[in-house]
Scaffold this motif. Structure first.
Motif, mmCIF file in Angstrom:
data_model
loop_
_atom_site.group_PDB
_atom_site.id
_atom_site.type_symbol
_atom_site.label_atom_id
_atom_site.label_comp_id
_atom_site.label_asym_id
_atom_site.label_seq_id
_atom_site.Cartn_x
_atom_site.Cartn_y
_atom_site.Cartn_z
ATOM 1 N N SER A 8 -4.633 -9.582 -3.180
ATOM 2 C CA SER A 8 -4.258 -9.445 -4.620
ATOM 3 C C SER A 8 -3.999 -8.176 -5.037
ATOM 4 N N PRO A 9 -2.891 -7.725 -5.598
ATOM 5 C CA PRO A 9 -2.689 -6.353 -6.049
ATOM 6 C C PRO A 9 -3.957 -5.864 -6.939
ATOM 7 N N ALA A 10 -4.746 -6.768 -7.686
ATOM 8 C CA ALA A 10 -5.714 -6.335 -8.683
ATOM 9 C C ALA A 10 -7.013 -6.484 -8.102
ATOM 10 N N ALA A 11 -7.136 -6.675 -6.933
ATOM 11 C CA ALA A 11 -8.570 -7.052 -6.140
ATOM 12 C C ALA A 11 -9.321 -5.479 -6.146
ATOM 13 N N ASP A 12 -10.656 -5.360 -6.574
ATOM 14 C CA ASP A 12 -11.301 -4.398 -7.028
ATOM 15 C C ASP A 12 -11.711 -3.470 -6.047
ATOM 16 N N SER A 13 -12.003 -3.817 -4.701
ATOM 17 C CA SER A 13 -12.449 -3.091 -3.673
ATOM 18 C C SER A 13 -11.184 -2.128 -3.086
ATOM 19 N N GLY A 14 -9.962 -2.456 -3.517
ATOM 20 C CA GLY A 14 -8.635 -1.937 -2.865
ATOM 21 C C GLY A 14 -8.608 -0.459 -3.082
ATOM 22 N N PRO A 15 -8.656 -0.049 -4.469
ATOM 23 C CA PRO A 15 -8.241 1.406 -5.116
ATOM 24 C C PRO A 15 -9.381 2.219 -4.553
#
Ligand code: FAD
Ligand code: FES
Ligand code: FES
Lengths: 289, 160
Positions: free
Chosen positions: A119-126
């Protein structure tokens, strides 16, 4: 959902073989907090479910020294949040992972699942992009490593080939004077999906910023590494002008959508605001290190 | 289609069951084992009515596959009372009227017990955040939060 098979192999090779043999109908199960919801709604109809939580390497956290950690892709957020040394070394990464869902969801949800669900909004990504995390991937042809920002190819899509499994992610060693932070904006204070998420990772030495990486989520089809924002900070004394330049770089990198959580204009503006706030937190933390 | 044979421990009792591979643990608890204390409010991880602990970790049983229970230790709301003796949380929920329809109550009890086991001296904010995964459409939460705070204080007193 009737003729589903469940297996819980204890080695990566077996898991990878089971996924290949399933011929496109196989789904990896980590914490299941995305997969089971998707199965219930009929969005996923697995023929084979491969539970990876019996594979040791996927369930362990290894201290590699100098602030570097290798974290098994299926370790739950709750376990990571209780790892004091890891939380001290990488507060931004752990706060991002710990923002995922409730206590109940944390008991199961993994950073690997969060990344692979794409998901582009997934929290771990950034936070992981800012950290410069390196992913270890195991597949039918052995191992490969990629930077985390190369995992996603679009909403819900990854660059993993058939039979490939995300095994772990490694957070690199950092010099003294380094820290990180993650902030997201959601319409309420708990249990919602990010409108924008920003991760900042920086190093300060002799009053100057010597390294900086910025990750940006929920404003484009994939999580973004905003190189221009990092460049704006490096070499500066992290003064207002440099931070405003980094915020402008974040706004420029946004390619958001309009939805019920936020308009294009709102998301773009907030990307800059959150860059400033998370940079301020990272600076405070870095000074203490 | 073949059923799976699973061996596990529920509320201290060794337990075996047969399940479909894609059945949720919540469905097995309720439909196969008659443990209907855990409720299904949403089936998607949002409401917490199905809360249980799995190897001492608080989870939503609607988001656990039944075969994952193999070799694990499960605690449900049925394990709170010791025979006729209610758990302090159960007593305080009754005393403070921390429930109306009661659908959310088993989940709140299990989640509150898990919270106090990790943090015996929580602030009100910690209790509110800790229980944010449990939804209640009747009480407005205040009575639940006060009951949990009160039990925490009593349990600390008793331990002294
Ligand atoms: C109530 C609720 C609240 C939530 N809140 C948030 C939130 O605030 N922020 C947020 O970002 N997310 C949130 N989520 C989504 C979800 O919890 C997270 O994305 C979580 O991190 C997924 O991890 P998991 O281990 O449960 O993944 P799973 O559901 O097990 O897997 C997710 C996907 O990735 C694949 N996969 C998993 N592990 C691997 C691997 N190692 N290699 C290859 N493929 C793999 C699976 O096949 C599946 O397609 C929420 C979910 C719920 C139910
Ligand atoms: S039924 Fe499991 S969280 Fe609602
Ligand atoms: S008492 Fe009815 S939902 Fe909580």
């Amino acid at each position: 959902m009737n003729d589903v098979r469940y297996s819980a192999p204890s080695t990566l090779d077996e898991a990878s073989k089971a996924m290949l043999a399933a011929n496109g109908t196989g789904w990896i199960l980590a914490g299941g907090t995305d997969l089971l919801v998707q199965m219930r709604s009929g969005m996923r109809k697995p023929g084979v479910i491969v539970d990876i939580k019996k594979i040791d390497e996927m369930m362990t956290v290894q201290d590699l020294g100098g602030g570097s950690y290798r974290i098994g892709a299926a370790v739950s957020g709750a376990v990571l949040g209780e790892h004091k040394a890891l939380k001290k070394a990488w507060p931004g990464v752990i706060e991002a992972i710990n923002l995922i869902g409730s206590k109940q969801v944390q008991g199961r949800a993994s950073a690997g699942g969060n990344l692979c669900n794409a998901s582009p909004a997934a929290d771990s990504g950034p936070a992981l992009v800012a950290a410069g995390a390196i992913l270890a991937i195991h597949g039918p042809n052995g191992r490969r490593e990629i930077p985390v920002e190369k995992l996603h190819s679009g909403p819900g899509r990854t660059t993993l080939a058939p039979g490939e499994i995300l095994v772990s992610f490694t957070l690199p060693a950092r010099p003294k004077g380094s820290s990180d932070a993650y902030l997201r904006l959601i319409p309420r204070t708990e249990m919602d999906i990010a409108v924008v998420g920003v991760g900042v990772n920086l190093t300060i030495s002799g009053g100057k910023c010597t390294a900086a990486r910025v990750g940006l989520g929920a404003v484009a089809p994939t999580v973004l590494l905003v190189e221009d924002a990092g460049k704006a900070l490096v070499g500066s004394s992290l003064d207002d002008a440099a931070i405003e330049k980094a915020a402008a770089a974040c706004r420029a990198a946004c390619k958001p959508i309009n939805d019920k959580r936020g308009t294009i204009e709102y998301r773009t503006k907030i990307a800059g605001v959150l860059l400033k706030r998370s940079t301020a937190i990272a600076i405070e933390r870095a000074k203490g290190n | 289609m073949s059923k799976m044979h699973i061996t596990t421990t529920i509320n201290g009792e060794p337990t075996e069951f047969l399940c479909d591979p894609s059945q949720s643990l919540l469905d097995v608890l309720r439909d196969n084992l008659g443990l209907t204390g855990s409720k299904e409010g949403c089936g998607s991880g949002d409401c917490g009515a199905c809360s249980i602990t799995l190897d001492d970790r608080l989870v939503c049983s609607c988001l656990v596959l039944a075969p994952e229970a193999e070799g694990k230790k499960i605690e449900t709301v049925e394990g709170l009372a010791q025979g006729e003796h209610l758990h302090p949380l159960q007593k305080k929920f009754v005393e403070f009227a921390a429930l109306q329809c009661g659908i959310c109550t088993p989940g709140f009890l299990v989640a509150s017990k898990a919270l106090l086991a990790k943090n015996p001296n929580p602030t009100e904010t910690e209790v509110r955040f800790g229980l944010a995964g449990n939804l209640c459409r009747c009480t407005g939460y205040d009575k639940i939060i006060r009951a949990v705070m009160e039990v925490a204080a009593e349990m600390r007193g008793a331990a002294r």
